[in-house]
Design a protein around this motif. Structure first.
Motif, PDB file in Angstrom:
ATOM      1  N   TYR A  77      51.806 -36.514 -55.657  1.00  0.00           N
ATOM      2  CA  TYR A  77      51.373 -37.894 -55.932  1.00  0.00           C
ATOM      3  C   TYR A  77      52.140 -38.580 -57.061  1.00  0.00           C
ATOM      4  O   TYR A  77      51.571 -38.945 -58.067  1.00  0.00           O
ATOM      5  N   TYR A 102      44.687 -39.527 -38.752  1.00  0.00           N
ATOM      6  CA  TYR A 102      44.047 -39.086 -40.002  1.00  0.00           C
ATOM      7  C   TYR A 102      42.625 -39.675 -40.058  1.00  0.00           C
ATOM      8  O   TYR A 102      42.392 -40.770 -40.557  1.00  0.00           O
ATOM      9  N   TYR A 124      47.390 -33.757 -39.910  1.00  0.00           N
ATOM     10  CA  TYR A 124      48.332 -33.390 -40.977  1.00  0.00           C
ATOM     11  C   TYR A 124      49.781 -33.342 -40.479  1.00  0.00           C
ATOM     12  O   TYR A 124      50.669 -32.867 -41.197  1.00  0.00           O
ATOM     13  N   GLY A 167      36.270 -38.010 -50.328  1.00  0.00           N
ATOM     14  CA  GLY A 167      37.626 -37.824 -49.830  1.00  0.00           C
ATOM     15  C   GLY A 167      37.970 -36.410 -49.413  1.00  0.00           C
ATOM     16  O   GLY A 167      39.088 -36.149 -49.015  1.00  0.00           O
ATOM     17  N   SER A 168      37.023 -35.474 -49.554  1.00  0.00           N
ATOM     18  CA  SER A 168      37.306 -34.056 -49.304  1.00  0.00           C
ATOM     19  C   SER A 168      38.409 -33.537 -50.218  1.00  0.00           C
ATOM     20  O   SER A 168      39.140 -32.611 -49.860  1.00  0.00           O
ATOM     21  N   THR A 169      38.509 -34.122 -51.402  1.00  0.00           N
ATOM     22  CA  THR A 169      39.446 -33.577 -52.387  1.00  0.00           C
ATOM     23  C   THR A 169      39.016 -32.157 -52.761  1.00  0.00           C
ATOM     24  O   THR A 169      39.858 -31.327 -53.108  1.00  0.00           O
ATOM     25  N   MET A 189      50.015 -27.196 -45.505  1.00  0.00           N
ATOM     26  CA  MET A 189      51.280 -27.918 -45.353  1.00  0.00           C
ATOM     27  C   MET A 189      52.374 -27.021 -45.932  1.00  0.00           C
ATOM     28  O   MET A 189      52.216 -26.450 -47.020  1.00  0.00           O
ATOM     29  N   SER A 199      44.255 -27.645 -47.319  1.00  0.00           N
ATOM     30  CA  SER A 199      43.093 -28.533 -47.148  1.00  0.00           C
ATOM     31  C   SER A 199      42.011 -27.711 -46.462  1.00  0.00           C
ATOM     32  O   SER A 199      42.030 -27.562 -45.240  1.00  0.00           O
ATOM     33  N   PHE A 227      50.476 -41.611 -49.234  1.00  0.00           N
ATOM     34  CA  PHE A 227      49.114 -41.154 -48.953  1.00  0.00           C
ATOM     35  C   PHE A 227      48.244 -42.321 -48.471  1.00  0.00           C
ATOM     36  O   PHE A 227      47.477 -42.191 -47.525  1.00  0.00           O
ATOM     37  N   ASN A 259      41.079 -29.320 -51.410  1.00  0.00           N
ATOM     38  CA  ASN A 259      42.378 -28.893 -51.952  1.00  0.00           C
ATOM     39  C   ASN A 259      42.251 -27.723 -52.923  1.00  0.00           C
ATOM     40  O   ASN A 259      43.241 -27.103 -53.299  1.00  0.00           O
ATOM     41  N   GLU A 279      50.448 -27.510 -49.833  1.00  0.00           N
ATOM     42  CA  GLU A 279      49.048 -27.965 -49.940  1.00  0.00           C
ATOM     43  C   GLU A 279      48.166 -27.159 -49.010  1.00  0.00           C
ATOM     44  O   GLU A 279      48.592 -26.774 -47.927  1.00  0.00           O
ATOM     45  N   PHE A 301      55.585 -37.758 -46.675  1.00  0.00           N
ATOM     46  CA  PHE A 301      54.755 -37.478 -47.861  1.00  0.00           C
ATOM     47  C   PHE A 301      55.073 -36.087 -48.414  1.00  0.00           C
ATOM     48  O   PHE A 301      55.270 -35.900 -49.627  1.00  0.00           O
ATOM     49  N   ILE A 311      48.934 -42.804 -44.986  1.00  0.00           N
ATOM     50  CA  ILE A 311      48.295 -41.744 -44.193  1.00  0.00           C
ATOM     51  C   ILE A 311      46.853 -42.126 -43.854  1.00  0.00           C
ATOM     52  O   ILE A 311      46.389 -41.935 -42.731  1.00  0.00           O
ATOM     53  N   THR A 329      53.120 -38.208 -42.694  1.00  0.00           N
ATOM     54  CA  THR A 329      52.741 -37.013 -43.467  1.00  0.00           C
ATOM     55  C   THR A 329      53.985 -36.170 -43.769  1.00  0.00           C
ATOM     56  O   THR A 329      54.100 -35.601 -44.864  1.00  0.00           O
TER      57      THR A 329
HETATM   58  C1  AVJ Z   1      43.116 -36.673 -50.240  1.00  0.00           C
HETATM   59  C2  AVJ Z   1      43.789 -34.553 -50.898  1.00  0.00           C
HETATM   60  C3  AVJ Z   1      41.931 -34.764 -49.494  1.00  0.00           C
HETATM   61  O1  AVJ Z   1      43.907 -32.933 -48.018  1.00  0.00           O
HETATM   62  O2  AVJ Z   1      43.340 -34.387 -46.522  1.00  0.00           O
HETATM   63  C4  AVJ Z   1      46.460 -35.980 -46.524  1.00  0.00           C
HETATM   64  C5  AVJ Z   1      45.612 -35.206 -48.841  1.00  0.00           C
HETATM   65  N1  AVJ Z   1      47.456 -34.311 -47.403  1.00  0.00           N
HETATM   66  N2  AVJ Z   1      47.416 -35.560 -45.678  1.00  0.00           N
HETATM   67  C6  AVJ Z   1      43.771 -34.096 -47.633  1.00  0.00           C
HETATM   68  C7  AVJ Z   1      46.480 -35.187 -47.616  1.00  0.00           C
HETATM   69  C8  AVJ Z   1      48.027 -34.572 -46.214  1.00  0.00           C
HETATM   70  C9  AVJ Z   1      44.144 -35.248 -48.556  1.00  0.00           C
HETATM   71  N3  AVJ Z   1      43.268 -35.276 -49.782  1.00  0.00           N
END
Ligand code: AVJ
Length: 318
Positions: free
Chosen positions: A38, A55, A205, A160-162, A251, A281, A46, A165, A279, A215, A49, A212
Motif C-alpha cells: 500500500y 471482487y 484475487y 473489510g476482512s482486514t 498471492m 487472505s 486497491f 490478512n 499476501e 497491485f 480492485i 490485482t
Molecule cells: C483489504 C486487505 C482485506 O485481502 O481481500 C484485495 C486486500 N488483496 N485483493 C483482501 C486485497 C488482493 C484485501 N484486504
C-alpha cells in the motif's frame, strides 16, 4: 508535519522496507509483508480492485451494512463512540455512523497521518457536530483512547476482512489487544470474509482485467523505486492460490525464468517458478470465527450476512 519530520518519517519507512525485504527474501520460502503493497500507487490500485466485478467483499459488506443498518443499530444501541481500526477513506465509518442512534464520537486510528486526515475530514464534513478524534497509532499495538470520549460505550469497528490478512494467532492477539484498548464491556463490529467455492475465491484475487496482478507486481516496482532493487518486473507473474489446509487465498509473484536480483548489496537468486508470497487472505467458517473471538475474550452476540453467504459482519461483546 514539518518538512524535516516528514523526511525523517519517509527515511524510517524506507529503512523498514529494506529490512523487511532482506529478511523476507532470505527466508527459505521467499515472502514480503503485505503491508508494503500500500504505497500511493498500491492504494489507488486497491481502490480499483474494490470496484471489480470479481471482487465481491467490499460491495457485499457495504450491502450488509446498508440493508441491515436498522438491526445493527438496534443491537448496538445509542450513544456509542466508534473506534475504527484502519479507516481507509472513511466511507464505511460514515456509513456505520449514518445508521447509528446519536453516536457520541468517531475515533479513526491509523499509522499513516495523511490517510487518517482524509478519513477524519470526510466524516467531519458528513456529520457536522460529531466529535471526530483521530489517533495516529499502529492499531495492531495498544494505544490510548482520546480522553474526550469519556464514559460513552465503546464500539470497535474493523471492517473489510482486514482480519483475514493476519495469521490466526496474530488475529487472536489483535482481538485480545483491541479488547484491552477498548475496555471490558465494550463491543466490536467485525467484518470477515467467508469460506466459499474455490473458483469464486481465486477469481476475486486474479481478475480478468489484471488489476490485482498490477497491485501485486507494484510491490516489485516499489522495491526498485524505494529500496534500490533491480527486479525485472516483466520476469514475474501474479498468482492467486487457494490453500485448502489453511483456508486462505495466497498471492504470490512467480519467477517466469531464473532471476538474479540485487538489493542493498545482497544478491537473491530465483529458480524458474519460485515465488515470493506477498499476501494471505484467510477466509472463515462461522464456527471458526466464533471460536477465534472467544479465544480472545469476546463473545459473538450477532452475525449478519448476505443471502449468498459470501461475507459476514459480527457483533462481539467484550
Ligand atoms: C483489504 C486487505 C482485506 O485481502 O481481500 C484485495 C486486500 N488483496 N485483493 C483482501 C486485497 C488482493 C484485501 N484486504
Amino acid at each position: 508535519m514539518s518538512g524535516a519530520l516528514a523526511r525523517d518519517a519517509a527515511e524510517a519507512q524506507r529503512a523498514a522496507l529494506v529490512a523487511d525485504a532482506l529478511a523476507g527474501l532470505s527466508a527459505p520460502r521467499k515472502t514480503l509483508p503485505c503491508k508494503w503493497l500500500y504505497d500511493a500507487e498500491g492504494a489507488r490500485l486497491f481502490e480499483a480492485i474494490t470496484r471489480l466485478p470479481e471482487y465481491y467483499p467490499t460491495r457485499t459488506e457495504t450491502k450488509i451494512l446498508t440493508e441491515q443498518a436498522t438491526a445493527i443499530a438496534a443491537a448496538i444501541g445509542p450513544g456509542a463512540a466508534v473506534v475504527e481500526f484502519g479507516p481507509g477513506d472513511g466511507a464505511k465509518g460514515e456509513l456505520l455512523l449514518a445508521g447509528l442512534q446519536s453516536p457520541a464520537a468517531y475515533v479513526p486510528v491509523d499509522i499513516a497521518p495523511e490517510w487518517l486526515e482524509a478519513a477524519a475530514s470526510r466524516v467531519a464534513s458528513a456529520r457536522p457536530g460529531l466529535p471526530v478524534l483521530p489517533v495516529v497509532a499502529d492499531f495492531t499495538q495498544g494505544f490510548a483512547l482520546p480522553k474526550r470520549i469519556g464514559a460513552a460505550p465503546r464500539l470497535g469497528f474493523f471492517p473489510g476482512s482486514t482480519i483475514g490478512n493476519f495469521e490466526p494467532a496474530e488475529a487472536a492477539a489483535f482481538l485480545r489487544r483491541a479488547r484491552a484498548t477498548l475496555g471490558a464491556g465494550s463491543r466490536m463490529l467485525l467484518g470477515a470474509d467467508l469460506v466459499k467455492a474455490v473458483p469464486v475465491l481465486e477469481a476475486a484475487y486474479d481478475d480478468a482485467a489484471g488489476v490485482t496482478a498490477a497491485f501485486d507486481l507494484n510491490l516489485l516496482h516499489r522495491l526498485n523505486r524505494e529500496a534500490g532493487a533491480d527486479f525485472d518486473v516483466a520476469g514475474f507473474a501474479h498468482r492467486a492460490i487457494w490453500n485448502p489446509a489453511l483456508e486462505r487465498v495466497e498471492m504470490h509473484l512467480a519467477a517466469l525464468r531464473p532471476q538474479v536480483v540485487h538489493l542493498a548489496g545482497r544478491v537473491f537468486r530465483f529458480a524458474e517458478g519460485e515465488t515470493i508470497h506477498t499476501e494471505s487472505s484467510h477466509k472463515y467458517r462461522p464456527e471458526a470465527l466464533g471460536a477465534l473471538a472467544a479465544a480472545a475474550g469476546w463473545r459473538a452476540t450477532a452475525m449478519w450476512s448476505d443471502p449468498q453467504r459470501l461475507f459476514s459482519v459480527w457483533l462481539l461483546q467484550g
